[in-house]
Design an enzyme around this catalytic site. Structure first.
Site, PDB file in Angstrom:
ATOM      1  N   ARG A  66      -1.233   0.084  -9.956  1.00 22.80           N
ATOM      2  CA  ARG A  66      -0.465  -0.823  -9.908  1.00 22.80           C
ATOM      3  C   ARG A  66      -0.707  -2.553  -9.940  1.00 22.80           C
ATOM      4  O   ARG A  66      -1.970  -2.589  -9.404  1.00 22.80           O
ATOM      5  CB  ARG A  66       0.851  -1.307  -8.659  1.00 22.80           C
ATOM      6  N   GLY A 107       0.465  -0.889   0.629  1.00 23.56           N
ATOM      7  CA  GLY A 107      -0.085  -0.191  -0.293  1.00 23.56           C
ATOM      8  C   GLY A 107       0.819   1.087   0.050  1.00 23.56           C
ATOM      9  O   GLY A 107       2.155   1.044  -0.058  1.00 23.56           O
ATOM     10  N   ASP A 139       8.444   5.286   8.434  1.00 27.65           N
ATOM     11  CA  ASP A 139       7.991   6.727   8.826  1.00 27.65           C
ATOM     12  C   ASP A 139       7.209   7.881   7.822  1.00 27.65           C
ATOM     13  O   ASP A 139       7.091   8.667   7.995  1.00 27.65           O
ATOM     14  CB  ASP A 139       9.638   7.024   8.962  1.00 27.65           C
ATOM     15  N   ASP A 148       4.103  -4.373  -7.199  1.00 23.31           N
ATOM     16  CA  ASP A 148       3.488  -3.158  -6.890  1.00 23.31           C
ATOM     17  C   ASP A 148       4.602  -2.019  -7.815  1.00 23.31           C
ATOM     18  O   ASP A 148       3.937  -1.182  -6.893  1.00 23.31           O
ATOM     19  CB  ASP A 148       4.688  -3.286  -4.904  1.00 23.31           C
ATOM     20  N   ARG A 186       3.759  13.872  -7.758  1.00 25.52           N
ATOM     21  CA  ARG A 186       4.204  12.641  -8.758  1.00 25.52           C
ATOM     22  C   ARG A 186       2.974  12.970  -9.643  1.00 25.52           C
ATOM     23  O   ARG A 186       1.531  13.643  -8.774  1.00 25.52           O
ATOM     24  CB  ARG A 186       4.283  11.184  -8.560  1.00 25.52           C
TER      25      ARG A 186
HETATM   26  P1  AMP Z   1       9.349   0.519  -2.298  1.00 24.59           P
HETATM   27  O1  AMP Z   1      10.129   0.274  -2.502  1.00 24.59           O
HETATM   28  O2  AMP Z   1       9.381   1.879  -2.608  1.00 24.59           O
HETATM   29  O3  AMP Z   1       8.314   0.354  -3.406  1.00 24.59           O
HETATM   30  O4  AMP Z   1       8.518   0.168  -1.232  1.00 24.59           O
HETATM   31  C1  AMP Z   1       8.063  -0.836  -0.317  1.00 24.59           C
HETATM   32  C2  AMP Z   1       6.829  -0.657   0.037  1.00 24.59           C
HETATM   33  O5  AMP Z   1       7.508   0.196   1.186  1.00 24.59           O
HETATM   34  C3  AMP Z   1       6.137   0.601  -0.118  1.00 24.59           C
HETATM   35  O6  AMP Z   1       4.552  -0.358   0.658  1.00 24.59           O
HETATM   36  C4  AMP Z   1       5.552   1.372  -0.033  1.00 24.59           C
HETATM   37  O7  AMP Z   1       4.916   2.309   0.440  1.00 24.59           O
HETATM   38  C5  AMP Z   1       6.433   0.851   1.615  1.00 24.59           C
HETATM   39  N1  AMP Z   1       7.664   2.408   1.858  1.00 24.59           N
HETATM   40  C6  AMP Z   1       9.172   2.298   1.817  1.00 24.59           C
HETATM   41  N2  AMP Z   1       9.260   3.563   1.990  1.00 24.59           N
HETATM   42  C7  AMP Z   1       8.136   3.978   2.841  1.00 24.59           C
HETATM   43  C8  AMP Z   1       8.373   4.759   4.709  1.00 24.59           C
HETATM   44  N3  AMP Z   1       9.712   5.659   4.839  1.00 24.59           N
HETATM   45  N4  AMP Z   1       6.980   4.853   5.264  1.00 24.59           N
HETATM   46  C9  AMP Z   1       6.407   3.823   5.005  1.00 24.59           C
HETATM   47  N5  AMP Z   1       6.179   2.880   3.573  1.00 24.59           N
HETATM   48  C10 AMP Z   1       7.117   3.159   3.007  1.00 24.59           C
HETATM   49 MG    MG Z   2       7.098   1.215  -4.724  1.00 24.66          MG
END
Ligand code: AMP
Ligand code: MG
Length: 536
Positions: free
Chosen positions: A213, A113, A148, A283, A206
């Protein structure tokens, strides 16, 4: 009692028209609280951005502003900083975080999410085009898990610049309107090695017609929420694929086929320009076939199909450059699996996957030819020519971007037994040149010259054809890092300078030649230049 007056809107904000179809048409999480949880029976949760201390606008894309009917250059930058940090939510906005799941590195990860992305709403511009505004790094949501909800300057500069660079390179992508410093510090352990540091926080706005997705469909299928899955598919077709007609079993098939061909097209573009996404989890796959989620991405410098910029992926190298076409296919297979409950006859799903493979093959073959300035296709001969070229590029460290660009300038009538000086410029280590390599390269050049001659293509026509697909300027890893280093010291000029150069990546820009230079030696093993980690 005195009334607090809210400053009036300007810069085009006052003209924005919102039509928030996602939250209007799809089931919402009934829980209004902002605490982390599993969200069932819903496509999204209401979530407001967390206010930040001192937002400052440090990056702005006039082209994206134009898409939204905003002023190209905002007169009131503070107002834009307030709105695009999420501090000031406009009355027509309806902020929400989407529920999705995904396969991460090949394993089902359950609910993910929007953990740090908050959608402000959908803007419909004067031409009737719909764009979702999404703040990345705007604070916690029910999907933040243990993290965070924030983003740091370095990853936000990278996302802002690369989104726009990719667009100007002709690659389907989400866009970026703005880059805002929050005025707050964020703790990050850049390499997950027990060395957390405080870094400046930032937020990118963005922009895309949709941020849905593959994982949005997967999470519903995994939970057996088939009614909602159907609602999401129908909504997606009606909103983002209206040309396919009203949802029906045939339209579902056509829709999946379209997703397969647009995804193939996106991957062909990545391979054409040497882009490595770095974290192709399901995702991070847009249903629109747009490049999405710029995290630990990178650009090939020396041509190495096994390269991945993502340190988290260093072991299996699942997301290495040369593996991207297969990963996209695997991801489409996961999307297909999640659609089975709606499409009990699975033949159209299989056909979609076959279509992906065919479209990719066809698209890649055409691209390879165009990269060499060829017109007619001789499948067997082209394959030999290109395969041998790839072997040559891999044999010694050769800059992909410079090689193709300079190859266009080599006079084929003037070949001799020396490697043309223009091509020598592309080598990182000319000391690696052996007599065998020289001979092999020259044999290839002769074969290529003969092929060009048989097509009767003149020098100018060949160069023009090649230069239209082989960029001169890409967002080289070390350039992004230099812009970040300067921004960290409070100097934001290189962000706009890069944005400007990358507006015309196929044009010669003699005064900007420095931005086309090979990776300098200091950047070879520098964190941020050759190594990046997920989710910063
Ligand atoms: P990503 O690796 O950026 O595609 O992120 C994978 C998942 O981790 C997604 O659900 C993001 O929303 C969540 N996520 C990544 N970084 C953070 C963050 N700093 N705080 C909260 N959720 C995060
Ligand atoms: Mg992502």
């Amino acid at each position: 009692m005195s009334q607090v007056s809210i400053p009036s809107l300007s810069g085009g904000l006052e003209r924005l028209k919102f039509d928030n179809s996602f939250v209007r048409n799809l089931p919402a999480d009934p829980e209004p609280g902002n605490f982390r949880r599993q969200v069932r029976g819903a496509c999204f949760s209401v979530a407001r951005p967390t206010p930040v201390a001192q937002p400052q606008l440090i990056g702005w894309s006039r082209e994206v502003a134009g898409l939204l009917d905003l002023d190209a250059e905002p007169a009131d930058r503070d107002l834009m900083a307030q709105v695009f940090s999420g501090n000031r939510v406009l009355p027509e906005m309806a902020p929400y975080a989407m529920c999705y799941g995904g396969h991460q590195f090949g394993n089902w990860a359950g609910q993910l999410g929007d953990g740090r992305a908050i959608n402000l709403g959908e803007v419909v511009n004067h031409a009737g085009q719909r764009h979702v505004l999404q703040l990345k790094g705007a604070g916690k949501t029910p999907y933040s898990r243990t993290a965070d909800g924030l983003a740091v300057l370095r990853s936000s500069v990278r996302e802002f610049l690369c989104s726009e660079a990719m667009h100007h390179l002709g690659v389907p992508t989400t866009r970026a309107l703005s880059l805002v410093l929050t005025g707050e510090q964020v703790m990050r352990d850049m390499f997950y090695d027990g060395n957390p540091q405080r870094e400046p926080g930032a937020i990118v706005c963005r922009v895309a017609p949709s941020f849905t997705r593959f994982g949005n469909f997967q999470i519903l299928a995994s939970r057996g929420e088939i009614d909602i899955l159907r609602q999401l598919v129908d909504h997606t077709i009606r909103t983002d694929f209206p040309q396919l007609g009203e949802p029906s079993p045939e339209v579902y098939s056509r829709w999946f086929h379209t997703v397969c061909t647009t995804t193939a097209d996106m991957i062909v573009h990545w391979m054409r320009i040497g882009f490595v996404h770095g974290v192709m989890n399901t995702d991070n796959m847009s249903i629109l076939g747009q490049t999405i989620d710029y995290g630990p991405y990178g650009w090939l410098e020396n041509y190495d199909p096994d390269w991945t910029p993502n340190t988290t992926d260093a072991g299996g190298k699942r997301y290495r450059f040369g593996h991207q076409p297969q990963v996209a296919m695997w991801n489409l297979l996961q999307l297909a699996n999640s659609l089975v409950p709606l499409m009990p006859d699975t033949d159209p799903l299989q056909q979609g996957l076959d279509l992906y493979a065919d479209s990719f093959q066809q698209g890649w073959r055409n691209t390879q030819m165009t990269k060499l300035g060829l017109y007619t296709s001789d499948i067997a001969a082209d394959k030999t020519l290109f395969d041998e070229l790839v072997a040559i590029l891999m044999a010694i460290e050769t800059d992909m971007t410079i090689f193709f660009r300079n190859l266009a300038r080599v006079e084929m009538d003037a070949l001799n037994d020396q490697i043309p000086a223009l091509l020598i410029e592309a080598y990182y280590r000319p000391d690696q040149l052996t007599p065998e390599h020289v001979e092999r390269t020259n044999a290839w050049l002769m074969a290529y010259a003969a092929r060009l001659k048989s097509e009767g293509t003149g020098h100018e026509a060949r160069a023009a054809r090649m230069n239209a697909v082989n960029p001169k300027y890409v967002l080289r890893n070390y350039l992004a890092q230099q812009a970040i280093d300067k921004a960290t010291e409070g100097n934001y000029s290189m962000i706009s300078e890069l944005l400007d150069v990358l507006r015309k990546p196929y044009d010669e820009q003699p005064e900007k030649e420095a931005f086309a230079a090979k990776r300098p030696d200091w950047a070879r093993h520098k964190p941020g230049c050759s190594m990046l980690s997920c989710s910063s």
